[in-house]
Design an enzyme around this catalytic site. Structure first.
Site, short mmCIF file in Angstrom:
data_model
loop_
_atom_site.label_atom_id
_atom_site.label_comp_id
_atom_site.label_asym_id
_atom_site.label_seq_id
_atom_site.Cartn_x
_atom_site.Cartn_y
_atom_site.Cartn_z
N PRO C 2 0.79 -1.09 0.08
CA PRO C 2 0.02 -0.05 -0.07
C PRO C 2 0.77 1.27 -0.08
O PRO C 2 1.84 1.43 0.78
CB PRO C 2 -0.84 -0.21 1.53
N LEU C 9 -4.57 18.74 8.62
CA LEU C 9 -4.28 19.94 9.11
C LEU C 9 -3.00 19.91 9.51
O LEU C 9 -2.60 18.90 10.39
CB LEU C 9 -5.08 20.54 10.16
N GLU C 10 -2.07 20.97 9.35
CA GLU C 10 -0.75 20.98 9.97
C GLU C 10 -0.77 21.25 11.32
O GLU C 10 -1.87 21.40 11.91
CB GLU C 10 0.03 22.21 9.26
N GLY C 11 0.23 20.69 12.01
CA GLY C 11 0.22 21.06 13.68
C GLY C 11 0.30 19.84 14.33
O GLY C 11 0.82 20.05 15.68
N ARG C 12 0.15 18.71 14.09
CA ARG C 12 0.82 17.38 14.68
C ARG C 12 1.85 17.51 15.06
O ARG C 12 2.97 17.91 14.22
CB ARG C 12 0.38 16.25 14.18
#
Lengths: 65, 65, 65, 65, 65, 65
Positions: C2, C9-12
């Site tokens: 796979p 969204l950015e920010g993790r």
């Protein structure tokens, strides 16, 4: 590490896909410095009803040309 | 809000896909702080002619191993 | 085999991504029968201006809630 | 220059796809300043077994509602 | 008509991308019978925190090797 | 349930993206019968170095025209 997705009309032969996969992998190794074993390529084939350019489905272009 | 696309060889059973969708959603909720109802997952299944790694189509690997 | 693309969204944090990559790989090995070394995962991070659900950008939802 | 990929359940008619392709192209020309001839749109159709939201496959939602 | 998306680590030079775009286009024209003007290629660049293989982020592989 | 990914050159304003997200959602509701709350749209913005058509990067086209 590249993941490559090629979305294209269905209908290419096995031999065509074999060549394309082989050669694109070469390009990424030679020119992008990718390691061969990290390159994956998927062909996502769509029908003429499922691809449009300039706002016109391919199936409709075929009718007119 | 994640959109997840999983491009993989066709042939997984319904039960396998059910489990994968369920568990990946759990992972994104628990570890990425995503809200469950915002997660969508698509499985894009491709044939052995349509997937290559290391420059070799899966259909050709099967022949040799 | 796979290829996984997760658009979010950015920010993790790094730790969050580390966990997500690890656990999603486990899921695909255990439940989809994929071989670990064939799984690649990319996180495509987008800003709140670049993600919409129900027709509303995330940046606009934040203003109202 | 946008590349647009729309991943959705199979089953839309040709006329529906024709309209969607036409109108999305208009939107990108009018509101994003894209040039019409540079816009390509692909519909990647998946079955109810191959799409999940909130961790549940569409095929399983249908069973319950 | 192919849409090509190449998801890869950031850091390739302009010259590398130029070569890759040019050569992949050649491959698709020569071996897949695509028309040159219909081919679009996007490079989606991700950081070492945003790409994993075998369940391990690239940023973590670098630490160990 | 559509997942929409729009890969385009960076530089559109917030207002442009707001309009595009809103209108594309309308199109999918009206013409594809999608339910509004199930539609997600991501804008994947790339630089002029990261987009090519006809084998030529946008950054190189700008130099010549």
């Amino acid at each position: 590490m590249p993941q490559v997705q090629i979305t294209m009309l269905e209908g290419r032969t096995l031999e065509q896909k074999r060549r394309v996969a082989q050669r694109i992998t070469e390009v990424l190794v030679e020119d992008a410095g990718a390691s061969r074993e990290a390159i994956s390529i998927s062909f996502v084939e769509v029908s003429k009803e499922n691809y449009a350019s300039s706002g016109v489905l391919v199936v409709d272009k075929k009718k007119n040309s």
